[in-house]
Design a protein around this motif. Structure first.
Motif, short mmCIF file in Angstrom:
data_model
loop_
_atom_site.label_atom_id
_atom_site.label_comp_id
_atom_site.label_asym_id
_atom_site.label_seq_id
_atom_site.Cartn_x
_atom_site.Cartn_y
_atom_site.Cartn_z
N LYS A 193 -2.97 -5.95 24.16
CA LYS A 193 -3.68 -4.82 23.55
C LYS A 193 -4.98 -4.57 24.29
CE LYS A 193 -5.94 -3.53 19.17
NZ LYS A 193 -6.27 -3.99 17.80
N TYR B 7 -6.72 2.22 20.84
CA TYR B 7 -6.20 1.17 21.71
C TYR B 7 -4.84 1.54 22.28
CZ TYR B 7 -3.27 -0.38 17.74
OH TYR B 7 -2.34 -0.44 16.73
N THR C 170 -1.19 -0.48 23.96
CA THR C 170 -0.48 -1.76 24.07
C THR C 170 0.63 -1.64 25.11
OG1 THR C 170 1.18 -1.30 22.36
CG2 THR C 170 -0.91 -2.27 21.64
N GLU D 157 0.17 2.70 14.34
CA GLU D 157 0.53 2.56 15.75
C GLU D 157 1.91 3.16 15.99
OE1 GLU D 157 0.05 -1.38 17.84
OE2 GLU D 157 2.23 -1.19 18.03
#
Length: 247
Positions: free
Chosen positions: A143, A155, A157, A201
């Motif tokens: 991450k 963020y 990933t 996410e």
């Protein structure tokens, strides 16, 4: 093409969010912050729930039976599935975290199997198969976080996700292998609430191996069904996962 466009736009949006976050942080970080020291812990635990869709891309080889029949497979629609995961998060430095989130994915695919030979009839043979799956998964992600501003932080990933399907059936037209490996790319936001972090996410998962089981010993007494498997060179699985993490 539409899925590819969606992925590109999502990644560009996330990169832009990461790029502007330092400027936003300088302007807004004088406001009251929830859980200001949450990201300084060496490690922490959490869990997630979410939904996902499974896709499968078939590669046909043009196989034709002696009586002139050939088969074509596709997945015409998508069905939502459910997933639940645990989470172990290890802080590497200010920007990077290593995340391991074992869990279970429950879903299905509706596949249409069509006999493309129409010489004998204007209405070709068509079969439908619902391929149910119960995956045990162990995603491992790196991450990369932007800078926090107020109570939000974007963020990205990237990682891999090994899967094992525990719900395979015998005798179906198509049967998928138990094990698969996915390359994953995701983006999300950390929202700092008074008592925990909420992280929505979206993750795109790309299968790396052929998931078709070509060795159908269970169809030794039903060669007509085995002809469908013989029509395929390979098939690769993909997923889109929307997850909500609680940390």
């Amino acid at each position: 093409m539409k899925v590819t466009r969606c992925i590109i736009y999502s990644i560009l949006f996330a990169v832009a969010a990461l790029a502007v976050s330092p400027a936003c942080a300088q302007r807004f970080n004088d406001k009251l912050q929830n859980r200001p020291y949450a990201d300084l812990r060496r490690w922490h635990l959490g869990f997630s729930i979410g939904i996902h869709t499974q896709d499968i891309n078939f590669t046909h080889n043009g196989y034709q039976t002696p009586d002139g029949h050939s088969w074509y497979m596709e997945q015409p629609s998508f069905s939502p599935g459910f997933c639940v995961n645990g989470l172990f998060d290890l802080r590497l430095n200010e920007w990077f975290n290593l995340r391991i989130s074992p869990g279970m994915y429950f879903g299905n695919r509706d596949v249409t199997i069509l006999d493309v030979n129409t010489a004998e009839s204007d209405a070709p043979l068509k079969y439908r198969q619902n391929i149910k799956s119960t995956y045990v998964v162990a995603p491992i992600d790196l991450k990369f976080s932007g800078q926090r501003f107020r109570n939000c932080k974007p963020y990205l990933t990237a990682g891999v996700m090994p899967t094992f399907d525990v719900s395979r059936k015998r005798g179906d037209y198509l049967r998928l292998k138990s094990a698969d490996m996915y390359l994953t790319l995701g983006l999300g936001f950390d929202f700092y609430l008074p008592y925990f972090k909420l992280n929505p996410e979206i993750k795109f998962c790309f299968g790396l191996s052929d998931v078709i089981d070509h060795k159908r010993t269970d169809l030794a007494d039903d060669p007509d069904k085995f002809q469908i498997t013989q029509s395929l060179t390979k098939a690769r699985s993909n997923m889109v996962v929307l997850t909500f993490y609680f940390e």
